[in-house]
Enzyme design. Sequence first.
Site, PDB file in Angstrom:
ATOM      1  CE  LYS A  11      -3.986  -2.160   2.230  1.00  0.00           C
ATOM      2  NZ  LYS A  11      -5.064  -1.972   3.230  1.00  0.00           N
ATOM      3  CE1 TYR A  51      -9.419  -3.130  -0.012  1.00  0.00           C
ATOM      4  CE2 TYR A  51      -8.587  -1.181  -1.123  1.00  0.00           C
ATOM      5  CZ  TYR A  51      -8.373  -2.295  -0.330  1.00  0.00           C
ATOM      6  OH  TYR A  51      -7.110  -2.593   0.131  1.00  0.00           O
ATOM      7  CG  PHE A  59     -13.577   1.441   6.656  1.00  0.00           C
ATOM      8  CD1 PHE A  59     -13.067   0.840   5.507  1.00  0.00           C
ATOM      9  CD2 PHE A  59     -14.250   0.651   7.578  1.00  0.00           C
ATOM     10  CE1 PHE A  59     -13.227  -0.519   5.286  1.00  0.00           C
ATOM     11  CE2 PHE A  59     -14.409  -0.715   7.361  1.00  0.00           C
ATOM     12  CZ  PHE A  59     -13.906  -1.296   6.204  1.00  0.00           C
ATOM     13  NE  ARG A  87      -7.231 -14.250   5.835  1.00  0.00           N
ATOM     14  CZ  ARG A  87      -7.805 -13.058   5.850  1.00  0.00           C
ATOM     15  NH1 ARG A  87      -7.614 -12.222   4.846  1.00  0.00           N
ATOM     16  NH2 ARG A  87      -8.570 -12.684   6.847  1.00  0.00           N
ATOM     17  CB  THR A  93      -7.468  -5.711   9.594  1.00  0.00           C
ATOM     18  OG1 THR A  93      -7.944  -6.883   8.934  1.00  0.00           O
ATOM     19  CG2 THR A  93      -7.741  -4.498   8.735  1.00  0.00           C
ATOM     20  CG  ASN A 114      -3.671  -2.412   6.681  1.00  0.00           C
ATOM     21  OD1 ASN A 114      -3.512  -2.026   5.527  1.00  0.00           O
ATOM     22  ND2 ASN A 114      -4.636  -3.250   7.021  1.00  0.00           N
ATOM     23  CG  HIS A 117      -5.678  -6.238  -0.048  1.00  0.00           C
ATOM     24  ND1 HIS A 117      -6.840  -6.329   0.678  1.00  0.00           N
ATOM     25  CD2 HIS A 117      -5.826  -7.075  -1.112  1.00  0.00           C
ATOM     26  CE1 HIS A 117      -7.665  -7.172   0.063  1.00  0.00           C
ATOM     27  NE2 HIS A 117      -7.068  -7.638  -1.027  1.00  0.00           N
ATOM     28  CD  GLU A 128      -8.907  -9.373  -3.507  1.00  0.00           C
ATOM     29  OE1 GLU A 128      -9.720  -8.832  -2.744  1.00  0.00           O
ATOM     30  OE2 GLU A 128      -7.763  -9.739  -3.154  1.00  0.00           O
TER      31      GLU A 128
HETATM   32  P1  CMP Z   1      -7.536  -4.530   3.495  1.00  0.00           P
HETATM   33  O1  CMP Z   1      -7.096  -5.920   3.729  1.00  0.00           O
HETATM   34  O2  CMP Z   1      -6.880  -3.788   2.373  1.00  0.00           O
HETATM   35  O3  CMP Z   1      -9.117  -4.512   3.241  1.00  0.00           O
HETATM   36  C1  CMP Z   1      -9.902  -3.367   3.494  1.00  0.00           C
HETATM   37  C2  CMP Z   1      -9.163  -2.301   4.215  1.00  0.00           C
HETATM   38  O4  CMP Z   1      -9.934  -1.315   4.849  1.00  0.00           O
HETATM   39  C3  CMP Z   1      -8.375  -2.917   5.358  1.00  0.00           C
HETATM   40  O5  CMP Z   1      -7.310  -3.678   4.835  1.00  0.00           O
HETATM   41  C4  CMP Z   1      -7.978  -1.698   6.168  1.00  0.00           C
HETATM   42  O6  CMP Z   1      -6.737  -1.146   5.782  1.00  0.00           O
HETATM   43  C5  CMP Z   1      -9.069  -0.682   5.797  1.00  0.00           C
HETATM   44  N1  CMP Z   1      -9.828  -0.213   6.941  1.00  0.00           N
HETATM   45  C6  CMP Z   1      -9.888   1.055   7.361  1.00  0.00           C
HETATM   46  N2  CMP Z   1     -10.668   1.156   8.457  1.00  0.00           N
HETATM   47  C7  CMP Z   1     -11.109  -0.087   8.741  1.00  0.00           C
HETATM   48  C8  CMP Z   1     -11.945  -0.649   9.755  1.00  0.00           C
HETATM   49  N3  CMP Z   1     -12.501   0.122  10.693  1.00  0.00           N
HETATM   50  N4  CMP Z   1     -12.161  -1.979   9.744  1.00  0.00           N
HETATM   51  C9  CMP Z   1     -11.620  -2.775   8.776  1.00  0.00           C
HETATM   52  N5  CMP Z   1     -10.825  -2.290   7.779  1.00  0.00           N
HETATM   53  C10 CMP Z   1     -10.558  -0.971   7.774  1.00  0.00           C
END
Ligand code: CMP
Length: 140
Positions: A11, A51, A59, A87, A93, A114, A117, A128
């Site tokens: 990311k 997404y 969010f 994972r 996450t 974070n 993904h 994906e």
């Molecule tokens: P990702 O695995 O990329 O999938 C969706 C993304 O939404 C997740 O990682 C997080 O980086 C982002 N995100 C932001 N806020 C939240 C939240 N409150 N709960 C879950 N995912 C979140």
Amino acid sequence: MAIERTLSIIKPDATRRNITGKINMRFEEAGLRVVAQRRIRLTRPQAEAFYAVHAERSFFNDLCAFMISGPVVVQVLEGENAVQKNRDIMGATNPANAKPGSIRRDFGESIEANSVHGSDSAETAATEIAYFFGEIDIVG
Ligand code: CMP
């Protein structure tokens, strides 16, 4: 255990800090191979479509804004049990809840920023991967 493929995205928080190599090292040390990789800038429509499953979440807008805030590296990882293995390597996450030694714990800045993904199931992985790569782009 079957050889699988999973979609990974490094990311914008990670490309900004120039740590894509450190993250790839985590994958390779765990036995996953980077069999396709491209550094791109997502457009807003691309981020929203990728997404789409989160479209109703509070969010969603912030997530899409973040994902287009800088370059990302989209990649296909291949190996035994690749979806679950990735994972495990990524960790939870929210970096605050991720295990020490996981990518998100060691590199993630926040639940949004974070660092990585990864696909959440084999079925999602197929969708994906096809979103970013054709079979001709994937060299195992
Ligand atoms: P990702 O695995 O990329 O999938 C969706 C993304 O939404 C997740 O990682 C997080 O980086 C982002 N995100 C932001 N806020 C939240 C939240 N409150 N709960 C879950 N995912 C979140």
